[in-house]
Design an enzyme around this catalytic site. Structure first.
Site, PDB file in Angstrom:
ATOM      1  N   TYR A  43       0.596  -1.386  -0.020  1.00  0.00           N
ATOM      2  CA  TYR A  43       0.401  -0.222  -0.330  1.00  0.00           C
ATOM      3  C   TYR A  43       0.716   1.287   0.193  1.00  0.00           C
ATOM      4  CZ  TYR A  43      -4.524  -1.948  -0.218  1.00  0.00           C
ATOM      5  OH  TYR A  43      -5.894  -3.049  -0.320  1.00  0.00           O
ATOM      6  N   ASP A  92      -9.557 -32.690   6.946  1.00  0.00           N
ATOM      7  CA  ASP A  92     -10.457 -32.910   6.698  1.00  0.00           C
ATOM      8  C   ASP A  92      -9.671 -34.339   5.792  1.00  0.00           C
ATOM      9  OD1 ASP A  92     -12.810 -31.137   6.469  1.00  0.00           O
ATOM     10  OD2 ASP A  92     -12.026 -30.213   5.217  1.00  0.00           O
ATOM     11  N   GLU A 132      -7.583 -28.170  10.537  1.00  0.00           N
ATOM     12  CA  GLU A 132      -6.903 -27.638   9.734  1.00  0.00           C
ATOM     13  C   GLU A 132      -7.776 -26.210   9.530  1.00  0.00           C
ATOM     14  OE1 GLU A 132      -8.920 -28.489   5.090  1.00  0.00           O
ATOM     15  OE2 GLU A 132      -8.286 -29.990   6.391  1.00  0.00           O
TER      16      GLU A 132
END
Length: 353
Positions: free
Chosen positions: A95, A234, A181
């Site tokens: 920025y 997962d 996760e």
């Protein structure tokens, strides 16, 4: 800091010498993303080989002149920050001149290239990453500015500190660390008061692929407490990939493997074999996409899978079924099955790989 300043001065001196000899200046950086430059070492994970191939960022070539200029620009910003002992996030750097840099990912890549070129860890360059990870559980520490943080307040999550290197006075009575996760599962375990019910533990989530600070914190906790670290992911190729990043590191950050990887990390769940064992209905599972198949095929070829025969077996089960499952699939057994039955049983009877 004098080491960092000297390293940057050497680079600039090289540029000036080239100009004095009427030669176009060149910056040489390692090919970070090339698997041929990576070796697998059991005790470290994926690390860069000493004599790795390099690429030149030339100032006289239209394809790389812009990148050359941006590297010098960011080197000058780092030099000023180290001199004045100030810090900036990668976002702050972007920025400071969005038109010049064009995108955040350009800044991120250049900072990693500079870190690799100078052989200096990124946080020593006074560049901080924006943190997205959370930590909760039996842990307290003091931040660099003297703020005392106590993560034990049951329903509160704390953002992983942006300068992990600067935290001190870490204390914990945790028996293990659980890396989760996803944010949703992490919040669910918090709501169920998991980390105080089973046995004291520390819970961390990188909310998907972990950022640098989350990985640094996991490593710092391992160095400080040497307690078991388990992952709850997962049962899909993406989850396996994320676990491998914590355990063995990533190709693009292999030059920093010694500070980032924790090879003792264990796979607690959700294992593909758990889905069969718990009779999870096929209707609750998700069919593989082409992307899943490609990701799994690429993971199976990686050097570290050869030394993990039990992992290999799980990946074979996943490949054969072509089905994947999110951790939330356990709610089909019962609403609080994960925190009440699944995790306590796994931890008690050693159901990890």
């Amino acid at each position: 800091s004098s080491e960092v300043l000297e390293a940057i001065e050497n680079v600039i001196q090289g540029v000036i010498q080239s100009l004095a000899q009427k030669k176009p200046p060149v910056l040489t950086v390692a090919n970070r993303a090339d698997w041929r430059n990576i070796e697998f070492k059991d005790s470290v994970g994926l690390q860069m080989i000493p004599g790795c191939t390099t690429k030149q960022i030339r100032s006289d070539c239209p394809q790389s002149a812009r990148r050359f200029a941006l590297m010098l620009k960011i080197l000058s910003m780092i030099y000023k920050m180290v001199q004045s002992n100030t810090y900036a996030t990668k976002r702050d750097i972007y920025y400071s001149d969005t038109l010049l840099f064009g995108s955040q990912s350009v800044v991120d890549q250049i900072i990693n290239d500079i870190s690799c070129m100078l052989k200096i860890p990124r946080r020593s360059l006074h560049v901080l990453s924006t943190t997205k990870g959370f930590v909760a559980g039996n842990l307290s520490y003091t931040e660099e500015d003297g703020t005392k943080v106590n993560c034990s307040c049951s329903a509160t999550v704390f953002t992983v500190p942006s300068n992990v290197q600067g935290i001190k006075n870490l204390t914990s009575h945790a028996k293990f660390i659980l890396i989760v996760e996803k944010d949703a599962t992490f919040q669910r375990l918090l709501d169920d008061d998991f980390f105080s019910k089973v046995s004291p533990c520390i819970m961390i989530t990188g909310r998907g692929i972990p950022d640098l600070n989350t990985r640094l914190l996991v490593r710092k906790l391992w160095d400080s407490f040497q307690i078991p670290i388990f992952t709850l992911m997962d049962a899909d190729p993406h989850g396996v990939e994320i676990m491998c990043v914590y355990k063995y590191g990533s190709v693009s950050m292999s030059f920093e493997a010694h500070h980032l990887t924790v090879p003792s990390v264990k796979w607690l769940g959700l294992l593909p074999s758990d889905l069969e064992r718990l009779n999870i209905s096929k209707d609750a599972l998700i069919p593989f996409t082409k992307q899943d198949e490609n990701k799994l095929a690429s993971i199976k070829k990686r050097p570290y899978i050869a030394c993990q025969p039990l992992w290999k077996k799980e990946l074979e089960i996943m490949a054969a079924s072509k089905l994947k499952a999110e951790i939330q699939v356990l709610t089909t057994v019962s609403a609080d099955y994960l925190s009440r039955v699944y995790l306590p049983n796994k931890l008690q009877f050693g159901g990890w790989l």
